[in-house]
Design a protein around this motif. Structure first.
Motif, PDB file in Angstrom:
ATOM      1  N   ASP A 130      11.562  -2.830   2.482  1.00  0.00           N
ATOM      2  CA  ASP A 130      10.832  -1.891   3.333  1.00  0.00           C
ATOM      3  C   ASP A 130       9.413  -1.698   2.817  1.00  0.00           C
ATOM      4  N   MET A 131       9.283  -1.481   1.510  1.00  0.00           N
ATOM      5  CA  MET A 131       7.964  -1.231   0.937  1.00  0.00           C
ATOM      6  C   MET A 131       7.082  -2.470   1.042  1.00  0.00           C
ATOM      7  N   ALA A 132       7.664  -3.655   0.862  1.00  0.00           N
ATOM      8  CA  ALA A 132       6.900  -4.895   0.986  1.00  0.00           C
ATOM      9  C   ALA A 132       6.415  -5.081   2.420  1.00  0.00           C
ATOM     10  N   GLU A 133       7.267  -4.762   3.396  1.00  0.00           N
ATOM     11  CA  GLU A 133       6.890  -4.870   4.804  1.00  0.00           C
ATOM     12  C   GLU A 133       5.735  -3.919   5.114  1.00  0.00           C
ATOM     13  N   THR A 134       5.800  -2.690   4.602  1.00  0.00           N
ATOM     14  CA  THR A 134       4.734  -1.712   4.817  1.00  0.00           C
ATOM     15  C   THR A 134       3.440  -2.181   4.158  1.00  0.00           C
ATOM     16  N   ALA A 135       3.533  -2.725   2.967  1.00  0.00           N
ATOM     17  CA  ALA A 135       2.348  -3.191   2.252  1.00  0.00           C
ATOM     18  C   ALA A 135       1.660  -4.319   3.013  1.00  0.00           C
ATOM     19  N   LYS A 136       2.437  -5.163   3.696  1.00  0.00           N
ATOM     20  CA  LYS A 136       1.858  -6.265   4.466  1.00  0.00           C
ATOM     21  C   LYS A 136       0.936  -5.761   5.562  1.00  0.00           C
ATOM     22  N   ARG A 138       0.380   0.671   6.521  1.00  0.00           N
ATOM     23  CA  ARG A 138       0.803   1.248   7.801  1.00  0.00           C
ATOM     24  C   ARG A 138       2.238   0.857   8.104  1.00  0.00           C
ATOM     25  N   VAL A 139       2.922   1.730   8.798  1.00  0.00           N
ATOM     26  CA  VAL A 139       4.308   1.491   9.181  1.00  0.00           C
ATOM     27  C   VAL A 139       4.330   0.854  10.567  1.00  0.00           C
ATOM     28  N   ASN A 140       4.982  -0.297  10.676  1.00  0.00           N
ATOM     29  CA  ASN A 140       5.088  -0.998  11.950  1.00  0.00           C
ATOM     30  C   ASN A 140       6.241  -0.386  12.744  1.00  0.00           C
ATOM     31  N   LEU A 141       5.929   0.235  13.867  1.00  0.00           N
ATOM     32  CA  LEU A 141       6.949   0.906  14.675  1.00  0.00           C
ATOM     33  C   LEU A 141       8.036  -0.033  15.173  1.00  0.00           C
ATOM     34  N   ASN A 142       7.723  -1.297  15.316  1.00  0.00           N
ATOM     35  CA  ASN A 142       8.698  -2.244  15.850  1.00  0.00           C
ATOM     36  C   ASN A 142       9.560  -2.900  14.776  1.00  0.00           C
ATOM     37  N   ILE A 175       1.254   2.820  20.288  1.00  0.00           N
ATOM     38  CA  ILE A 175       1.629   3.940  19.427  1.00  0.00           C
ATOM     39  C   ILE A 175       1.939   5.167  20.282  1.00  0.00           C
ATOM     40  N   ASP A 176       1.263   5.317  21.411  1.00  0.00           N
ATOM     41  CA  ASP A 176       1.512   6.455  22.297  1.00  0.00           C
ATOM     42  C   ASP A 176       2.935   6.469  22.858  1.00  0.00           C
ATOM     43  N   ASP A 177       3.606   5.310  22.886  1.00  0.00           N
ATOM     44  CA  ASP A 177       5.001   5.263  23.341  1.00  0.00           C
ATOM     45  C   ASP A 177       5.897   6.153  22.474  1.00  0.00           C
ATOM     46  N   LEU A 178       5.464   6.430  21.275  1.00  0.00           N
ATOM     47  CA  LEU A 178       6.249   7.263  20.368  1.00  0.00           C
ATOM     48  C   LEU A 178       6.474   8.668  20.948  1.00  0.00           C
ATOM     49  N   LYS A 179       5.587   9.097  21.834  1.00  0.00           N
ATOM     50  CA  LYS A 179       5.754  10.417  22.468  1.00  0.00           C
ATOM     51  C   LYS A 179       6.979  10.460  23.376  1.00  0.00           C
ATOM     52  N   ASN A 180       7.561   9.311  23.705  1.00  0.00           N
ATOM     53  CA  ASN A 180       8.773   9.268  24.503  1.00  0.00           C
ATOM     54  C   ASN A 180      10.023   9.592  23.676  1.00  0.00           C
ATOM     55  N   LYS A 200       2.303  16.045  16.448  1.00  0.00           N
ATOM     56  CA  LYS A 200       2.941  15.251  15.397  1.00  0.00           C
ATOM     57  C   LYS A 200       2.421  13.822  15.430  1.00  0.00           C
ATOM     58  N   LEU A 201       2.254  13.268  16.612  1.00  0.00           N
ATOM     59  CA  LEU A 201       1.756  11.902  16.732  1.00  0.00           C
ATOM     60  C   LEU A 201       0.353  11.788  16.138  1.00  0.00           C
ATOM     61  N   GLU A 202      -0.505  12.734  16.445  1.00  0.00           N
ATOM     62  CA  GLU A 202      -1.870  12.680  15.916  1.00  0.00           C
ATOM     63  C   GLU A 202      -1.883  12.787  14.397  1.00  0.00           C
ATOM     64  N   LYS A 203      -0.923  13.509  13.836  1.00  0.00           N
ATOM     65  CA  LYS A 203      -0.820  13.677  12.384  1.00  0.00           C
ATOM     66  C   LYS A 203      -0.469  12.353  11.693  1.00  0.00           C
ATOM     67  N   ILE A 204       0.305  11.488  12.363  1.00  0.00           N
ATOM     68  CA  ILE A 204       0.769  10.248  11.737  1.00  0.00           C
ATOM     69  C   ILE A 204       0.139   8.970  12.318  1.00  0.00           C
ATOM     70  N   ARG A 205      -0.641   9.117  13.377  1.00  0.00           N
ATOM     71  CA  ARG A 205      -1.185   7.953  14.096  1.00  0.00           C
ATOM     72  C   ARG A 205      -1.855   6.939  13.157  1.00  0.00           C
ATOM     73  N   ASP A 206      -2.649   7.415  12.205  1.00  0.00           N
ATOM     74  CA  ASP A 206      -3.392   6.510  11.308  1.00  0.00           C
ATOM     75  C   ASP A 206      -2.480   5.772  10.330  1.00  0.00           C
ATOM     76  N   GLN A 207      -1.218   6.189  10.252  1.00  0.00           N
ATOM     77  CA  GLN A 207      -0.262   5.547   9.348  1.00  0.00           C
ATOM     78  C   GLN A 207       0.601   4.511  10.065  1.00  0.00           C
ATOM     79  N   LEU A 208       0.356   4.317  11.375  1.00  0.00           N
ATOM     80  CA  LEU A 208       1.204   3.462  12.203  1.00  0.00           C
ATOM     81  C   LEU A 208       0.497   2.213  12.692  1.00  0.00           C
ATOM     82  N   THR A 209       1.281   1.205  12.974  1.00  0.00           N
ATOM     83  CA  THR A 209       0.794  -0.007  13.617  1.00  0.00           C
ATOM     84  C   THR A 209       1.893  -0.521  14.542  1.00  0.00           C
ATOM     85  N   ILE A 210       1.524  -1.414  15.431  1.00  0.00           N
ATOM     86  CA  ILE A 210       2.474  -2.024  16.371  1.00  0.00           C
ATOM     87  C   ILE A 210       2.667  -3.475  15.987  1.00  0.00           C
TER      88      ILE A 210
END
Length: 85
Positions: free
Chosen positions: A14-20, A24-28, A62-67, A75-85
């Motif tokens: 998990d940590m290696a995937e995030t580091a890549k 940022r955390v890949n939502l998919n 990333i906006d799909d997360l609001k679903n 909450k989305l705005e708080k974490i948006r910069d930590q996410l990627t698709i």
């Protein structure tokens, strides 16, 4: 409680995937462990994100997360910069 070697390997993966993705955390691709590392995302919300992904397929933005129940605009705005698709 001690983690098994398989659990430790999973966490390492998990940590290696995030580091890549530049930390940022890949939502998919994110696991529950990666999702709960995000501010304001606990185990229940992480599971709802995984459930949403299983039922609806990949996130297209990333906006799909609001679903996902429990994730609103604030909450989305708080974490948006930590996410990627």
């Amino acid at each position: 409680e001690r983690q098994s070697s398989a659990e430790r390997r999973g966490l390492h993966t998990d940590m290696a995937e995030t580091a890549k993705h530049g930390g940022r955390v890949n939502l998919n691709r994110a696991s529950a462990n990666e999702l709960t590392a995000l501010s304001g995302i606990g185990p229940a919300t992480a599971e709802r994100i995984l459930e949403y992904r299983r039922e609806n397929g990949r996130f297209h933005s990333i906006d799909d997360l609001k679903n996902v129940k429990g994730i609103g605009e604030k909450k989305l705005e708080k974490i948006r910069d930590q996410l990627t698709i």
